[in-house]
Motif scaffolding. Sequence first.
Motif, mmCIF file in Angstrom:
data_model
loop_
_atom_site.group_PDB
_atom_site.id
_atom_site.type_symbol
_atom_site.label_atom_id
_atom_site.label_comp_id
_atom_site.label_asym_id
_atom_site.label_seq_id
_atom_site.Cartn_x
_atom_site.Cartn_y
_atom_site.Cartn_z
ATOM 1 N N ALA A 1 20.707 9.095 0.914
ATOM 2 C CA ALA A 1 19.752 8.747 1.981
ATOM 3 C C ALA A 1 18.322 8.963 1.627
ATOM 4 C CB ALA A 1 20.094 9.968 3.083
ATOM 5 N N ALA A 2 17.978 10.159 0.708
ATOM 6 C CA ALA A 2 16.527 10.127 0.374
ATOM 7 C C ALA A 2 16.096 9.118 -0.469
ATOM 8 C CB ALA A 2 16.696 11.186 -0.600
ATOM 9 N N ASP A 3 16.890 8.163 -1.075
ATOM 10 C CA ASP A 3 16.393 6.823 -1.668
ATOM 11 C C ASP A 3 16.168 5.944 -0.501
ATOM 12 O OD1 ASP A 3 17.107 8.244 -4.146
ATOM 13 O OD2 ASP A 3 18.840 7.114 -4.468
ATOM 14 N N VAL A 4 16.984 5.654 0.525
ATOM 15 C CA VAL A 4 16.772 4.821 1.551
ATOM 16 C C VAL A 4 15.558 5.309 2.238
ATOM 17 C CG1 VAL A 4 17.585 3.966 3.708
ATOM 18 C CG2 VAL A 4 19.123 4.274 1.892
ATOM 19 N N PHE A 5 15.345 6.481 2.592
ATOM 20 C CA PHE A 5 13.994 7.093 3.219
ATOM 21 C C PHE A 5 12.902 6.601 2.286
ATOM 22 C CE2 PHE A 5 16.544 10.514 5.557
ATOM 23 C CZ PHE A 5 17.332 9.692 6.054
ATOM 24 N N ASN A 6 12.803 7.035 1.331
ATOM 25 C CA ASN A 6 11.715 6.800 0.231
ATOM 26 C C ASN A 6 11.396 5.162 0.370
ATOM 27 O OD1 ASN A 6 11.044 9.262 -0.381
ATOM 28 N ND2 ASN A 6 12.612 9.548 -1.873
ATOM 29 N N ARG A 7 12.148 4.520 0.432
ATOM 30 C CA ARG A 7 12.045 2.915 0.415
ATOM 31 C C ARG A 7 11.564 2.353 1.429
ATOM 32 N NH1 ARG A 7 17.102 1.361 -0.953
ATOM 33 N NH2 ARG A 7 17.554 0.631 1.213
ATOM 34 N N PHE A 8 12.244 2.820 2.671
ATOM 35 C CA PHE A 8 11.618 2.424 3.849
ATOM 36 C C PHE A 8 10.417 2.804 4.195
ATOM 37 C CE2 PHE A 8 11.075 2.562 8.550
ATOM 38 C CZ PHE A 8 11.386 1.275 8.930
ATOM 39 N N GLY A 9 10.218 4.301 3.834
ATOM 40 C CA GLY A 9 8.954 4.855 4.137
ATOM 41 C C GLY A 9 7.747 4.250 3.552
ATOM 42 N N LYS A 10 7.839 3.658 2.392
ATOM 43 C CA LYS A 10 6.802 2.999 1.503
ATOM 44 C C LYS A 10 6.374 1.894 2.295
ATOM 45 C CE LYS A 10 5.523 1.656 -2.823
ATOM 46 N NZ LYS A 10 4.931 0.301 -2.766
ATOM 47 N N GLN A 11 7.554 1.237 2.712
ATOM 48 C CA GLN A 11 7.362 -0.121 3.354
ATOM 49 C C GLN A 11 6.474 0.245 4.927
ATOM 50 O OE1 GLN A 11 11.888 -1.123 3.335
ATOM 51 N NE2 GLN A 11 10.755 -3.131 2.670
ATOM 52 N N ALA A 12 6.956 1.168 5.610
ATOM 53 C CA ALA A 12 6.454 1.377 6.712
ATOM 54 C C ALA A 12 4.959 2.062 6.548
ATOM 55 C CB ALA A 12 7.246 2.765 7.587
ATOM 56 N N LYS A 13 4.681 2.779 5.680
ATOM 57 C CA LYS A 13 3.255 3.062 5.336
ATOM 58 C C LYS A 13 2.338 1.946 5.095
ATOM 59 C CE LYS A 13 0.247 6.102 2.958
ATOM 60 N NZ LYS A 13 0.109 7.368 1.837
ATOM 61 N N GLU A 14 3.013 0.880 4.291
ATOM 62 C CA GLU A 14 1.911 -0.427 4.279
ATOM 63 C C GLU A 14 2.060 -1.090 5.328
ATOM 64 O OE1 GLU A 14 4.764 -2.240 1.155
ATOM 65 O OE2 GLU A 14 4.186 -0.836 -0.660
ATOM 66 N N LYS A 15 2.506 -0.841 6.390
ATOM 67 C CA LYS A 15 2.044 -1.444 7.588
ATOM 68 C C LYS A 15 1.610 -0.589 8.704
ATOM 69 C CE LYS A 15 4.250 -5.451 6.543
ATOM 70 N NZ LYS A 15 3.503 -6.750 6.356
ATOM 71 N N GLY A 16 1.210 0.694 8.274
ATOM 72 C CA GLY A 16 0.333 1.465 8.991
ATOM 73 C C GLY A 16 1.357 2.331 9.941
ATOM 74 N N PHE A 17 2.748 2.583 9.512
ATOM 75 C CA PHE A 17 3.328 3.569 10.429
ATOM 76 C C PHE A 17 3.925 4.725 9.397
ATOM 77 C CE2 PHE A 17 4.677 -0.891 11.663
ATOM 78 C CZ PHE A 17 4.071 -0.873 12.833
ATOM 79 N N MET A 18 4.429 5.581 10.295
ATOM 80 C CA MET A 18 5.018 6.789 9.289
ATOM 81 C C MET A 18 6.365 6.949 9.823
ATOM 82 S SD MET A 18 4.314 9.278 7.265
ATOM 83 C CE MET A 18 5.359 10.782 6.795
ATOM 84 N N PHE A 19 7.387 7.037 8.626
ATOM 85 C CA PHE A 19 8.894 7.310 9.072
ATOM 86 C C PHE A 19 9.177 8.550 9.041
ATOM 87 C CE2 PHE A 19 12.991 7.865 6.882
ATOM 88 C CZ PHE A 19 13.580 7.555 8.002
ATOM 89 N N CYS A 20 10.038 8.837 10.080
ATOM 90 C CA CYS A 20 10.470 10.230 10.264
ATOM 91 C C CYS A 20 11.927 10.289 10.290
ATOM 92 C CB CYS A 20 9.851 10.905 11.427
ATOM 93 S SG CYS A 20 8.022 11.302 11.419
#
Length: 281
Positions: free
Chosen positions: A133-152
């Motif tokens: 799950a941490a791997d999925v979170f880190n991957r999506f979180g990076k994509q989200a940040k690049e678009k201006g969002f924060m993943f939680c």
Amino acid sequence: MTRATLLFILLLTGTVTVRAQHFGKLVQKTPGIVSYTLRESFSKDVPGTLDKIKAWGITDIEFSSLFGKTATELRALLDQRGLNCSSYGVSYDAIDQKPDSILQNAKVLGVKYIRIGSIPHQTKATPELIQKAADVFNRFGKQAKEKGFMFCYHNHGFEFQPYENGTLFDFLLKQTNPDYVGYEMDVTWTFLPGQDPAVLLAKYPKRFRLMHLKDVEKGVAHSDKGGMANAQSVVLGTGQIDWPAVLKAARKSSVDHFYIEDESRAAEEQVPQSLAYLKSL
């Protein structure tokens, strides 16, 4: 010159400013609400439910479903009423398998946060499950940040299995990049597994960005299953949670948004009571 006249002149010249009126002393901004609280009402009448929320004085909503609307349609309904969707709840599979669609919807909705409610599991949490799950979170979180969002990630109770010198939740935080992954504390799903929400906030003051304000009926036993009978979700301040302690800790943390989440069938009666309690603190 009278005091009132002097104050008027100072306001005109910008020498002093008027502070915005606070909701309460401890909870200073009117809390938001999770759409799940009014899930049955939303499933039947989205515009009418939004009107109901606005009548309570709530303007901030976390949507965990689009309730049959497109993101564009829902955004239009919100804008018409001066309401805001600050957090968009989606599934684990969605961030893992169709991130582009999620990010596009988030952009249309105008949210700041994208969150998921749990990690799919059939058994107790394991280090292997948490690491994946941490791997999925880190991957999506990076994509989200690049678009201006924060993943939680929203904890759901089962993550608090003992592990090494702490819990698997501690392990999850260590394995996720704080630049890409924040957390949403569900206070009840933190308390029932045997954790102290205020202590956890103090332990990780910069990791929690969102919070679900949910209380549990007195007498309900501790459990890590992340579920309870609807009737056991009670008005804030009438259950087992020490809200003053939790909210004082939250004010010293990075929590940005508070959302009332009432799972009771009587939520429409209970939410105004919960608001009155929070305002009284």
